[in-house]
Design a protein around this motif. Structure first.
Motif, short mmCIF file in Angstrom:
data_model
loop_
_atom_site.label_atom_id
_atom_site.label_comp_id
_atom_site.label_asym_id
_atom_site.label_seq_id
_atom_site.Cartn_x
_atom_site.Cartn_y
_atom_site.Cartn_z
N VAL A 127 0.65 -1.37 -0.13
CA VAL A 127 -0.02 -0.04 -0.18
C VAL A 127 1.27 1.64 -0.02
O VAL A 127 1.76 1.11 0.53
N GLU A 128 0.07 1.86 -1.09
CA GLU A 128 1.57 3.31 -1.08
C GLU A 128 0.90 4.35 -0.73
O GLU A 128 1.25 5.49 0.13
N PHE A 129 -0.41 4.41 -1.01
CA PHE A 129 -1.06 5.91 -0.22
C PHE A 129 -2.84 5.21 0.15
O PHE A 129 -2.96 4.81 -1.01
N VAL A 130 -3.43 5.62 0.90
CA VAL A 130 -5.13 5.92 1.78
C VAL A 130 -5.07 7.05 1.63
O VAL A 130 -4.84 8.41 2.21
N MET A 131 -6.35 7.32 1.15
CA MET A 131 -6.99 8.14 1.47
C MET A 131 -8.59 8.37 1.56
O MET A 131 -9.09 7.61 0.63
N LEU A 132 -9.26 8.66 2.60
CA LEU A 132 -11.01 8.88 2.66
C LEU A 132 -11.00 10.20 1.52
O LEU A 132 -11.11 10.99 1.96
N ILE A 133 -12.17 10.06 1.00
CA ILE A 133 -12.87 11.38 -0.23
C ILE A 133 -14.52 11.18 0.38
O ILE A 133 -14.46 10.35 0.27
N ALA A 146 -3.43 -0.88 -13.99
CA ALA A 146 -2.34 0.18 -14.21
C ALA A 146 -0.52 -0.21 -14.70
O ALA A 146 -0.84 -1.16 -13.73
N ALA A 147 -0.01 0.26 -15.17
CA ALA A 147 0.96 -0.38 -15.23
C ALA A 147 2.09 0.23 -13.94
O ALA A 147 2.66 -0.78 -13.87
N ARG A 148 1.69 1.06 -13.34
CA ARG A 148 2.43 1.43 -12.29
C ARG A 148 2.02 1.73 -11.01
O ARG A 148 3.00 1.57 -9.59
N GLY A 149 1.19 0.43 -11.18
CA GLY A 149 0.01 0.24 -9.61
C GLY A 149 -1.11 0.07 -10.03
O GLY A 149 -1.87 -0.53 -11.58
N CYS A 195 -15.85 7.77 0.38
CA CYS A 195 -14.85 7.11 -0.41
C CYS A 195 -13.65 6.97 0.06
O CYS A 195 -12.95 7.23 0.56
N LEU A 196 -13.27 5.20 0.70
CA LEU A 196 -11.52 4.71 0.75
C LEU A 196 -10.66 4.82 -0.92
O LEU A 196 -11.14 3.82 -1.45
N VAL A 197 -9.74 5.76 -0.82
CA VAL A 197 -9.20 5.09 -1.91
C VAL A 197 -7.84 4.83 -1.81
O VAL A 197 -6.61 5.16 -0.49
N VAL A 198 -7.48 3.49 -2.37
CA VAL A 198 -6.55 2.69 -1.97
C VAL A 198 -5.58 2.33 -3.24
O VAL A 198 -5.56 2.07 -4.04
N ARG A 199 -3.93 2.88 -2.91
CA ARG A 199 -2.93 3.22 -4.62
C ARG A 199 -2.08 2.48 -3.86
O ARG A 199 -1.28 1.87 -2.54
N LEU A 200 -2.16 1.21 -5.21
CA LEU A 200 -1.20 0.07 -4.36
C LEU A 200 -0.07 0.08 -5.38
O LEU A 200 -0.56 0.81 -6.79
N GLY A 201 0.81 -0.75 -4.81
CA GLY A 201 2.59 -1.03 -5.66
C GLY A 201 2.11 -1.79 -6.53
O GLY A 201 0.87 -2.34 -7.03
N ARG A 202 3.34 -2.20 -7.90
CA ARG A 202 2.52 -3.42 -9.21
C ARG A 202 3.45 -4.28 -8.27
O ARG A 202 2.40 -5.11 -8.44
N GLU A 203 3.52 -4.82 -7.32
CA GLU A 203 3.94 -5.90 -6.42
C GLU A 203 2.20 -6.17 -6.09
O GLU A 203 2.33 -7.68 -5.65
N ALA A 204 1.10 -5.63 -5.72
CA ALA A 204 -0.05 -6.09 -4.75
C ALA A 204 -0.99 -6.48 -5.35
O ALA A 204 -0.98 -5.90 -6.40
N ALA A 205 -1.52 -6.85 -4.63
CA ALA A 205 -2.96 -7.57 -5.90
C ALA A 205 -3.92 -6.31 -4.95
O ALA A 205 -4.21 -6.74 -3.74
N PRO A 206 -4.75 -6.56 -5.26
CA PRO A 206 -6.63 -5.38 -5.32
C PRO A 206 -6.85 -6.49 -4.06
O PRO A 206 -7.92 -5.68 -3.15
N GLU A 207 -7.31 -7.83 -3.98
CA GLU A 207 -7.71 -9.04 -3.48
C GLU A 207 -6.91 -8.95 -1.96
O GLU A 207 -7.29 -9.26 -1.02
N ASP A 208 -5.64 -8.29 -1.93
CA ASP A 208 -4.37 -8.32 -0.82
C ASP A 208 -5.37 -7.49 0.20
O ASP A 208 -4.95 -8.06 1.83
#
Length: 167
Positions: A14-20, A72-75, A86-99
């Motif tokens: 997880v690179e970034f988490v935001m509540l919007i 996307a290509a970078r995450g 809404c909860l927004v999470v930006r994941l790195g390349r190696e992480a899967a959304p299911e994680d």
């Protein structure tokens, strides 16, 4: 609220988490850099994208989508929608959304409980909250109203003199 987001931001990948808000206004964030311009643009872009997907997909099913992933290509960008935010999470390349699926659900549930806990707090110990009482009193009537005090129609009718009832 930030403590809930920080626990999610500490997960691997997880690179970034935001509540919007639903209209794209950032409420809180954790992880990543402290650049507010990028945070606001990501919030606006994510909310706009989620609203577009909702308008396109919601008529096809019973409910609007609650969880959306953009790979996307970078995450990966993962969004989870609730009734208030809404909860927004930006994941790195190696992480899967299911994680992060269960962690996101748990974080959003804690945020919703905290939000409802403040708005529906009891006025006195053991007393029901004012918002709950007004919600019960303002409950709309059902599609077919039911009244216990109304007499039955047959009881108000009197048969015509000299004729038996029912003819």
């Amino acid at each position: 609220m930030i403590a809930y987001l920080e626990s999610l931001a500490r997960l691997p990948g997880v690179e970034f988490v935001m509540l919007i808000s639903h209209d794209g206004v950032p409420i809180a964030h954790a992880g990543g850099t402290e650049e507010s311009a990028r945070e606001e643009s990501l919030a606006a872009l994510a909310a706009s994208w989620l609203n577009d997907v909702t308008q396109a997909v919601a008529p096809l099913g019973w409910h609007a989508p609650e969880r959306v992933c953009l790979r996307a290509a970078r995450g990966t960008l993962v969004m989870r929608r609730s009734e208030s935010a809404c909860l927004v999470v930006r994941l790195g390349r190696e992480a899967a959304p299911e994680d992060v699926r269960l962690s996101m659900d748990g974080t959003l549930a804690r945020i919703e409980r905290a939000r409802h806990g403040r708005t529906h707090a009891p006025l006195a110990p053991g007393a029901p909250s004012a918002a709950l009482v007004t919600a019960q009193e303002s409950e709309p009537a059902g599609p077919i109203p039911y009244r216990n005090d109304a007499p039955l129609v047959e009881e108000q009718l009197r048969p015509a003199p000299g004729r038996p009832p029912g003819t």
